[in-house]
Design an enzyme around this catalytic site. Structure first.
Site, mmCIF file in Angstrom:
data_model
loop_
_atom_site.group_PDB
_atom_site.id
_atom_site.type_symbol
_atom_site.label_atom_id
_atom_site.label_comp_id
_atom_site.label_asym_id
_atom_site.label_seq_id
_atom_site.Cartn_x
_atom_site.Cartn_y
_atom_site.Cartn_z
ATOM 1 N N ASN A 48 0.834 -1.218 0.000
ATOM 2 C CA ASN A 48 0.000 0.000 0.000
ATOM 3 C C ASN A 48 0.865 1.263 0.000
ATOM 4 O OD1 ASN A 48 0.995 0.032 2.587
ATOM 5 N ND2 ASN A 48 -0.959 0.480 3.578
ATOM 6 N N GLY A 65 -5.475 -16.239 5.046
ATOM 7 C CA GLY A 65 -6.687 -16.668 4.346
ATOM 8 C C GLY A 65 -6.411 -16.919 2.871
ATOM 9 N N ASP A 95 -3.935 -2.397 0.245
ATOM 10 C CA ASP A 95 -3.713 -2.497 1.692
ATOM 11 C C ASP A 95 -4.197 -3.880 2.142
ATOM 12 O OD1 ASP A 95 -3.935 -2.469 4.433
ATOM 13 O OD2 ASP A 95 -4.839 -0.470 4.532
ATOM 14 N N VAL A 96 -3.267 -4.716 2.581
ATOM 15 C CA VAL A 96 -3.620 -6.121 2.861
ATOM 16 C C VAL A 96 -4.428 -6.301 4.143
ATOM 17 C CG1 VAL A 96 -1.727 -7.106 1.505
ATOM 18 C CG2 VAL A 96 -1.394 -6.665 3.961
ATOM 19 N N LYS A 103 3.174 -8.437 16.078
ATOM 20 C CA LYS A 103 3.952 -9.563 15.559
ATOM 21 C C LYS A 103 3.756 -10.816 16.414
ATOM 22 C CE LYS A 103 6.031 -7.842 11.880
ATOM 23 N NZ LYS A 103 5.777 -8.381 10.532
ATOM 24 N N THR A 149 4.999 2.738 3.879
ATOM 25 C CA THR A 149 6.439 2.949 4.109
ATOM 26 C C THR A 149 7.268 2.376 2.960
ATOM 27 O OG1 THR A 149 6.588 0.923 5.426
ATOM 28 C CG2 THR A 149 6.181 2.976 6.620
ATOM 29 N N TYR A 197 4.028 -2.696 17.695
ATOM 30 C CA TYR A 197 4.741 -3.570 16.746
ATOM 31 C C TYR A 197 4.961 -4.942 17.364
ATOM 32 C CZ TYR A 197 8.441 -4.999 13.442
ATOM 33 O OH TYR A 197 9.197 -5.654 12.502
#
Ligand code: UDP
Length: 317
Positions: free
Chosen positions: A34, A103, A57-58, A150, A37, A146
């Protein structure tokens, strides 16, 4: 055999190197990003190859026609200044984005590789860090967005592996550097190189005695692709175990660039880990992998890249 491989975050620093190496190996690559960054400049040179780019954008549903053999889920802000600026997108891509990428892999019966991080170990109380260590993370600190995203992404990946029998792999990436890091990336190596090449002071945070272990990007990519091709489903650390203080790497960059810069010491960011060094016994044994590029050689290549990049940036001011 040629595979059709999806990379989320393909316009990023590591994502773009993965894409290029997979193309070199004869695979077809679909890159998704997307551009929050990431930068299309990192993948512009791939446009005439077997590479297809989708700006997306995932965290939203990923629709792809046709077969997919592997999904490499790399999308995420990854520099502390990025996740301070984009805390909610960072949480969303780690959580919702990982769910969507899993998915996609499940629907296509594809193999899946999650880009995880040494940040799952937080400010570690065990040193060096083995994959068995559960970590020391502050969930409500500024880095928590972050680290916890993760950690959630790892839990989700293992759930898909256990419940849906997905062939999923988790790589815990330690500090990595190399060409295509951004001039304003904010992380130590690109900051110090950009500062040194402009003969500005190098900004070391805290007393500079905190340690990190820096891996050159081609070594990292080699380790990731060995894991992708392996039968392993438990997390594997990939990083260079050569540990040093932040002051030491700042000094080395001053020496290699020939800069007249000094080091200035600024405030240490909240929850900045005091030590970090990967134990790579598992990668050595399972993948027959270890890093090969010496620090000085990797830094030279990165400095060359930044010299050119800064010449362009500074000329356009
Ligand atoms: N750091 C620094 N000066 C900078 C950027 C980073 O001293 O201009 C320090 C930072 O506080 C940390 C280490 O260098 O202790 C590595 O930081 P980086 O942002 O590269 O990654 P991290 O390992 O913290 O995720």
């Amino acid at each position: 055999m040629s595979a059709r491989i999806v990379i989320t975050g393909a316009a990023g620093f590591i994502g773009s190197h993965l894409a290029e190496t997979l193309l070199d190996r004869g695979h077809h690559v679909i890159g998704i990003d997307n551009l929050l960054t990431g930068d299309v400049a990192n993948i512009a040179h791939l446009s005439n190859r077997d590479f297809h780019f989708i700006e997306h954008d995932v965290t939203n549903y990923i629709y792809l026609d046709g077969p997919v053999d592997v999904v490499l889920h790399w999308a995420s802000p990854a520099s502390p200044i990025d996740y301070l600026e984009w805390p909610i997108p960072t949480l969303k891509v780690g959580a919702l984005g990982t769910h969507k990428a899993l998915g996609l892999a499940k629907a296509k019966r594809a193999r899946f590789v999650l880009a995880s991080t040494s940040e799952v170990y937080g400010d570690p109380l065990e040193h060096p860090q083995t994959e068995q260590y559960w970590g020391n993370v502050n969930p409500v600190g500024p880095r928590g967005v972050y680290d916890e995203a993760k950690r959630f992404a790892e839990a989700m990946t293992m759930a898909y592996h256990r419940y849906h029998k997905l062939d999923a792999k988790i790589v815990r990436i330690f500090n990595t550097y190399g060409p295509r890091m951004r001039v304003r990336d904010g992380r130590a190596v690109p900051n110090f190189i950009a500062q040194a090449l402009r003969n500005e002071d190098l900004t070391v945070y805290g007393d500079g005695n905190q340690t990190r272990s820096f891996c050159y990007v081609s070594d990292l990519v080699d380790g990731v692709l060995r894991l992708m091709d392996s039968g392993e489903n438990e997390p594997v650390n990939i990083g260079n175990p050569q540990e040093m203080t932040i002051t030491q790497i700042a000094e080395q960059i001053i020496t290699l660039t020939g800069a007249t810069s000094q080091i200035v010491y600024l405030e240490l960011p909240v929850d900045d880990p005091k030590v970090r060094q990967p134990d790579i016994t598992r990668a050595r044994n399972l993948l027959e992998w270890e890093p090969k590029v010496p620090l000085a050689a990797g830094l030279e290549r990165t400095i060359d890249y930044f010299r050119q990049k800064l010449a362009n940036v500074d000329a356009s001011r």
